[in-house]
Design a protein around this motif. Structure first.
Motif, mmCIF file in Angstrom:
data_model
loop_
_atom_site.group_PDB
_atom_site.id
_atom_site.type_symbol
_atom_site.label_atom_id
_atom_site.label_comp_id
_atom_site.label_asym_id
_atom_site.label_seq_id
_atom_site.Cartn_x
_atom_site.Cartn_y
_atom_site.Cartn_z
ATOM 1 N N LYS A 1 -6.260 8.533 -21.397
ATOM 2 C CA LYS A 1 -5.898 7.656 -20.279
ATOM 3 C C LYS A 1 -4.583 8.217 -19.745
ATOM 4 O O LYS A 1 -3.590 8.265 -20.467
ATOM 5 N N LYS B 1 -1.629 8.819 -16.580
ATOM 6 C CA LYS B 1 -0.999 8.297 -15.365
ATOM 7 C C LYS B 1 -0.360 9.443 -14.600
ATOM 8 O O LYS B 1 0.458 10.183 -15.160
ATOM 9 N N TYR C 1 3.296 8.165 -12.181
ATOM 10 C CA TYR C 1 3.448 6.732 -12.488
ATOM 11 C C TYR C 1 4.875 6.266 -12.222
ATOM 12 O O TYR C 1 5.102 5.260 -11.552
ATOM 13 N N GLU D 1 2.561 10.363 -17.883
ATOM 14 C CA GLU D 1 2.283 9.531 -19.063
ATOM 15 C C GLU D 1 0.855 9.761 -19.550
ATOM 16 O O GLU D 1 -0.072 9.857 -18.750
ATOM 17 N N ARG E 1 4.695 -0.129 -21.505
ATOM 18 C CA ARG E 1 3.826 0.267 -22.619
ATOM 19 C C ARG E 1 3.965 -0.704 -23.762
ATOM 20 O O ARG E 1 5.040 -1.249 -23.998
ATOM 21 N N VAL F 1 -7.253 1.311 -26.615
ATOM 22 C CA VAL F 1 -6.306 1.615 -25.545
ATOM 23 C C VAL F 1 -6.395 0.483 -24.527
ATOM 24 O O VAL F 1 -7.475 0.213 -23.996
ATOM 25 N N THR G 1 0.255 0.343 -20.037
ATOM 26 C CA THR G 1 -0.789 0.785 -20.959
ATOM 27 C C THR G 1 -0.381 0.390 -22.372
ATOM 28 O O THR G 1 0.793 0.167 -22.638
ATOM 29 N N GLU H 1 -14.832 2.659 -21.143
ATOM 30 C CA GLU H 1 -13.838 1.599 -20.972
ATOM 31 C C GLU H 1 -14.544 0.348 -20.433
ATOM 32 O O GLU H 1 -15.477 0.444 -19.641
#
Lengths: 387, 387
Positions: A207, A209, A212, A221, B151, B225, B233, B359
């Motif tokens: 996943k 970014k 970001y 990220e 995060r 995740v 995230t 996902e």
């Protein structure tokens, strides 16, 4: 020959750093043979540090000059494979700067090429493999002291980079000029270490970014889930926007655990028996004492703590020394160049997983699909030719 | 009424624990009104602790008896919703044991039902919300002291359970009897806390291991995740086979960071300015000092450290007290039952993501698809009726 003569291609921040190390005599068996630098504005500085050395504009000329026995490629990542192959073709040893390349297709081509020139040495600057702390951890794992690995978790967000850093060079943090962000520039060290220590994953979910927290088109990220294919799983988290960076690696085995904080402090938990055995031996009464908090955990494992601080320059000097000693005296190579593919494949697969929104296999990784997807992004960006 | 009369349904380990707390007077505004227990072998113990209390075999009889003002459902998870609805229908308040149910479809039904009986109180036993440490962390986040969350990373593997634990009851760790493993039984506390503190994720990817280190069909390891939908995230890792368990929560905001170890030790990093501002203000010279290790990190943030040990029983007693005080005196409810859906949905979505290898959205989560997939597994297992 007593000393290996190194040709430095690109006398920027990293090339200049190696030049300084060698000029100061910090690598006993290596000296600067020549420098290639296209920007003549840097000539004065180069001459000051290396008064007797020729400065070339074209690295090919330097490779063929007879001035150097080996090269190091401190140039934008895309160029590493083609320069390495040209040197090997001309009988010159290669120490590639990391990463080995930007996409697996070019790195595979380089690896194939290098395997056909195995009279020459092809290595890669994985200086962290020369960090005494990670060397020790690899020993502990290889010795089976924590048993078979079940999990790895690495949060490595100490790569804080402000916008001014990204704005320093046009090519930086672009698809066409650099080929990615934190995965290509900062995290390759840890992408190599985790595989060097815990094994090469078979699949990955990413996943990612892009831009970001920075005004860039590439990733700042990354969150990845690793599947080692033997039941073991891992997470890998990195970014360039965490000013209070975290560096915490945890490796769980069936006979213990290793926790590393800040790449300095290590705790090694060694169990008296494997978790499998302890699991089998525990009966109903044991479960009751567990739930009543009466299980004595000290009987189950011992903890060793140690710390090691590593000098950044010392790591690099050690890799240079090992590279030269391998060529001059046959010392085993710490970081064979062919292993550079692993980190590149993992980084590519994390991108591809995010782009296709599914887990990606590393075993039958589709090099062409990745390059197609990368080229789409280079074309959209419109600053560089596609590959 | 001075004291709320609680009916305990199921006098097993957890029900007996609440019975003891109340018998010892550890909850000032609550007493045991009656007990339902189908196993008469437990009568002697129940009578010893609660000499004046009636023991019912059928919870419906107890609900209608007039002996209780409220019930608590310490029974297998699948039964929580139907028992809760029966009580509410008969004018009795409900404190559901966690999780609120096994699958979202039944929990939604319960939530809809409870909203139509809002003269009654429907709460859930999220005792960790009553842990002073997590209460304080929630305050810090809610006050904006670490800014907007970017995060979260939680490794919570302190749920070690040996095979003997799984072998204690037939229904345990089955699809039909329990509905899952670590996600349904152990981790619901953290699945609630992370959402209570950091917000409800919008999507999740899950990599789940079933019977990885135990002889069970349900999951004993989970890697997830989280996507919070606003750019933030997270990762969430839990398992029941790590004897040297890790409990480490990290929350990164744009003005600071919180790191919690072992649910006891907390470090709160507060930045003097937001990371966005520091990023914008840093110029080329600043980048140079950063790379030369000359940036003084102490000027950028302060660290507060604190620790809090929470008594497990104290947390539960506090939830019971708050539940009774809400009913008797209108005190705000710490854990409204309707919020139980969040943890169930997250657990369901992690399963579904693993089963479908993609996902999964939590915003338009497909309750029916999950139930279908769950039923497939119940049918394959062949021990219980499908749902």
């Amino acid at each position: 020959m007593n000393k290996l003569r190194l040709g430095i291609i690109g006398y920027g921040q990293q090339g200049g750093f190696y030049g300084d190390l060698l000029a100061k005599g910090q690598v006993s068996n290596m000296e600067v043979g020549a420098v290639t630098e296209i920007d003549s504005a840097k000539d004065a500085r180069i001459k000051e540090v290396h008064p007797e050395v020729t400065i070339y504009r074209d690295y090919k000329e330097m490779v063929k000059s007879g001035d150097v026995d080996a090269i190091i490629t401190t140039v934008p990542h895309y160029l590493h494979p083609e320069m390495a192959m040209f040197a090997l073709e001309n009988g010159i040893h290669v120490l590639n700067e990391k990463p080995a390349g930007v996409y697996t297709k070019q790195v595979k081509e380089l690896n194939d090429f290098a395997s056909k020139h195995d009279d020459l040495t092809y290595a890669i600057m994985f200086n962290q493999r020369n960090n005494p702390l990670y060397k020790r951890i690899k020993e502990i794992v290889d010795n089976g002291e924590i048993g078979d690995i079940r999990r790895t978790n690495w949060i490595i967000t100490t790569w804080w980079r402000p916008q001014a850093y990204y704005d320093m060079s046009d090519w930086r943090a672009t698809w066409g000029g650099e080929g990615g962000g934190v995965l290509v520039n900062q995290a390759p060290h840890q992408l190599d270490l985790i595989q060097w220590i815990a094994g090469v994953p078979e699949a990955v979910y990413g996943k990612v970014k892009y831009g970001y927290q920075r005004d860039i088109v590439v990733e700042d990220e990354v969150t990845a889930v690793l599947d080692y294919g033997n039941g073991a799983t891992g997470t890998f988290v990195t970014c360039t926007h965490d000013l209070i960076g975290t560096d915490r690696l945890e490796i769980l085995g069936d006979k213990g655990k290793i926790v590393v904080e800040d790449s300095q402090k290590v705790k090694v938990y060694r169990m008296t028996k494997s978790e499998n055995d302890l699991n089998k031996e525990m009966d109903f009464e044991g479960v009751k004492s567990l739930f009543m908090g009466q299980m004595d955990i000290n009987e189950i494992y011992q903890v060793e703590e140690f710390s090691a601080e590593s000098q950044w320059g010392g790591q690099h000097a050690g890799v240079l020394e090992n590279f030269a000693a391998h060529i001059l005296d046959g010392e085993p190579l710490l970081a064979p160049g062919s292993e550079g593919i692993n980190g590149v494949r993992l980084a590519n697969a994390i991108h591809l997983s995010d782009w296709t929104n599914q887990e990606v296999s590393l075993v039958d990784f589709d090099d062409n699909q990745y390059l197609e997807e990368l080229n789409k992004r280079i074309a959209e960006e419109g600053k560089y030719e596609t590959r």
